[in-house]
Design a protein around this motif. Structure first.
Motif, PDB file in Angstrom:
ATOM      1  N   SER A   1       7.667-112.583   6.142  1.00 16.33           N
ATOM      2  CA  SER A   1       7.463-111.340   6.896  1.00 16.33           C
ATOM      3  C   SER A   1       7.624-110.162   5.942  1.00 16.33           C
ATOM      4  N   ASN A   2       7.049-109.036   6.318  1.00 15.39           N
ATOM      5  CA  ASN A   2       7.224-107.813   5.533  1.00 15.39           C
ATOM      6  C   ASN A   2       8.507-107.135   5.969  1.00 15.39           C
ATOM      7  N   TYR A   3       9.344-106.794   5.007  1.00 11.84           N
ATOM      8  CA  TYR A   3      10.575-106.088   5.352  1.00 11.84           C
ATOM      9  C   TYR A   3      10.428-104.578   5.185  1.00 11.84           C
ATOM     10  N   GLU A   4       9.310-104.145   4.632  1.00  6.83           N
ATOM     11  CA  GLU A   4       8.962-102.729   4.609  1.00  6.83           C
ATOM     12  C   GLU A   4       7.463-102.616   4.370  1.00  6.83           C
ATOM     13  N   TYR A   5       6.934-101.457   4.679  1.00 10.22           N
ATOM     14  CA  TYR A   5       5.500-101.253   4.529  1.00 10.22           C
ATOM     15  C   TYR A   5       5.122-101.172   3.052  1.00 10.22           C
ATOM     16  N   PRO A   6       3.955-101.712   2.691  1.00  7.20           N
ATOM     17  CA  PRO A   6       3.526-101.650   1.288  1.00  7.20           C
ATOM     18  C   PRO A   6       2.985-100.267   0.929  1.00  7.20           C
ATOM     19  N   TYR A   7       3.009 -99.962  -0.351  1.00  5.50           N
ATOM     20  CA  TYR A   7       2.416 -98.729  -0.877  1.00  5.50           C
ATOM     21  C   TYR A   7       1.089 -99.071  -1.530  1.00  5.50           C
ATOM     22  N   ASP A   8       0.098 -98.238  -1.286  1.00  4.63           N
ATOM     23  CA  ASP A   8      -1.206 -98.408  -1.915  1.00  4.63           C
ATOM     24  C   ASP A   8      -1.243 -97.634  -3.226  1.00  4.63           C
ATOM     25  N   ASN A   9      -2.200 -97.987  -4.081  1.00  7.38           N
ATOM     26  CA  ASN A   9      -2.384 -97.254  -5.322  1.00  7.38           C
ATOM     27  C   ASN A   9      -2.868 -95.838  -5.033  1.00  7.38           C
ATOM     28  N   MET A  10      -2.523 -94.935  -5.909  1.00  7.58           N
ATOM     29  CA  MET A  10      -2.918 -93.535  -5.779  1.00  7.58           C
ATOM     30  C   MET A  10      -4.345 -93.364  -6.268  1.00  7.58           C
ATOM     31  N   VAL A  11      -5.190 -92.769  -5.421  1.00 10.84           N
ATOM     32  CA  VAL A  11      -6.578 -92.473  -5.783  1.00 10.84           C
ATOM     33  C   VAL A  11      -6.713 -90.953  -5.786  1.00 10.84           C
ATOM     34  N   THR A  12      -6.654 -90.369  -6.968  1.00  9.81           N
ATOM     35  CA  THR A  12      -6.700 -88.916  -7.098  1.00  9.81           C
ATOM     36  C   THR A  12      -8.112 -88.404  -6.899  1.00  9.81           C
ATOM     37  N   ASN A  13      -8.255 -87.360  -6.100  1.00  2.00           N
ATOM     38  CA  ASN A  13      -9.546 -86.706  -5.934  1.00  2.00           C
ATOM     39  C   ASN A  13      -9.709 -85.735  -7.103  1.00  2.00           C
ATOM     40  N   GLN A  14     -10.590 -86.082  -8.041  1.00  2.00           N
ATOM     41  CA  GLN A  14     -10.743 -85.304  -9.273  1.00  2.00           C
ATOM     42  C   GLN A  14     -11.250 -83.887  -9.010  1.00  2.00           C
ATOM     43  N   THR A  15     -12.121 -83.737  -8.034  1.00  2.00           N
ATOM     44  CA  THR A  15     -12.643 -82.409  -7.714  1.00  2.00           C
ATOM     45  C   THR A  15     -11.508 -81.489  -7.294  1.00  2.00           C
ATOM     46  N   MET A  16     -10.683 -81.960  -6.374  1.00  2.00           N
ATOM     47  CA  MET A  16      -9.561 -81.155  -5.908  1.00  2.00           C
ATOM     48  C   MET A  16      -8.555 -80.921  -7.042  1.00  2.00           C
ATOM     49  N   SER A  17      -8.353 -81.927  -7.873  1.00  2.00           N
ATOM     50  CA  SER A  17      -7.433 -81.803  -8.999  1.00  2.00           C
ATOM     51  C   SER A  17      -7.899 -80.728  -9.981  1.00  2.00           C
ATOM     52  N   GLU A  18      -9.202 -80.668 -10.226  1.00  2.00           N
ATOM     53  CA  GLU A  18      -9.749 -79.647 -11.136  1.00  2.00           C
ATOM     54  C   GLU A  18      -9.545 -78.246 -10.573  1.00  2.00           C
ATOM     55  N   VAL A  19      -9.709 -78.075  -9.270  1.00  2.00           N
ATOM     56  CA  VAL A  19      -9.481 -76.771  -8.642  1.00  2.00           C
ATOM     57  C   VAL A  19      -8.013 -76.387  -8.793  1.00  2.00           C
ATOM     58  N   PHE A  20      -7.118 -77.329  -8.508  1.00  2.00           N
ATOM     59  CA  PHE A  20      -5.679 -77.089  -8.642  1.00  2.00           C
ATOM     60  C   PHE A  20      -5.325 -76.721 -10.086  1.00  2.00           C
TER      61      PHE A  20
END
Length: 157
Positions: A39-58
């Motif tokens: 059984s899962n004892y906690e929820y899994p974390y997914d890999n981070m998918v960075t939005n490059q367009t938004m990152s460039e603006v930031f």
């Protein structure tokens, strides 16, 4: 009882790895003649998918605010809680300097002590300003929003 926490750099590989770990446990249980419950004892974390367009603006806003030392994004984050968000909507996960010393690692006493110093607050305020400016751009510029959403739609998760 044993608990295993499995992490991977992509959700696809995580699913494959979890399956392998389960099969190893099943084989061990069979060999030992014991009952296995998984059984899962906690929820899994997914890999981070960075939005490059938004990152460039930031990043552009950081530069406008006088930030000159901007590191290239890491190619691999593994799995983090923001990764789950990034699989549902366009996401960035900016890091900012709160220590001023690359020799101080995260999750250390020195790092924790740095969080309440003026240097950390100054950089936090700059980061917040850049995030707010990015949000305003996304809200006010439909072309930018469309570009962000198009990238999100076409990015492998």
């Amino acid at each position: 009882m044993a608990q295993f926490y499995v992490r991977a750099q992509t959700k696809g590989y995580l699913n494959e790895l979890v399956d392998k770990v389960k099969r190893c446990a099943e084989g061990a249980a069979l060999a030992a003649g014991v009952e296995l419950t998984i059984s899962n004892y906690e929820y899994p974390y997914d890999n981070m998918v960075t939005n490059q367009t938004m990152s460039e603006v930031f990043t552009g806003h950081l530069k406008e605010l006088g930030v000159t030392k901007i590191l290239e994004p890491r190619q691999s984050f593994g799995s983090i809680d923001a990764g789950n968000v990034s699989h549902v909507c366009p996401t960035i996960h900016p890091y900012f300097d709160i220590v001023g010393d690359i020799n101080v690692g995260a999750h250390t006493v020195e790092f924790a002590e740095s969080t309440v110093k003026p240097y950390a607050y100054e950089n936090m305020m700059i980061t917040i300003q850049a995030l707010v400016a990015t949000a305003v751009d996304v809200i006010q510029n439909k072309e930018l929003l469309d570009k962000i959403n198009e990238e999100f739609k076409n990015t492998e998760k």
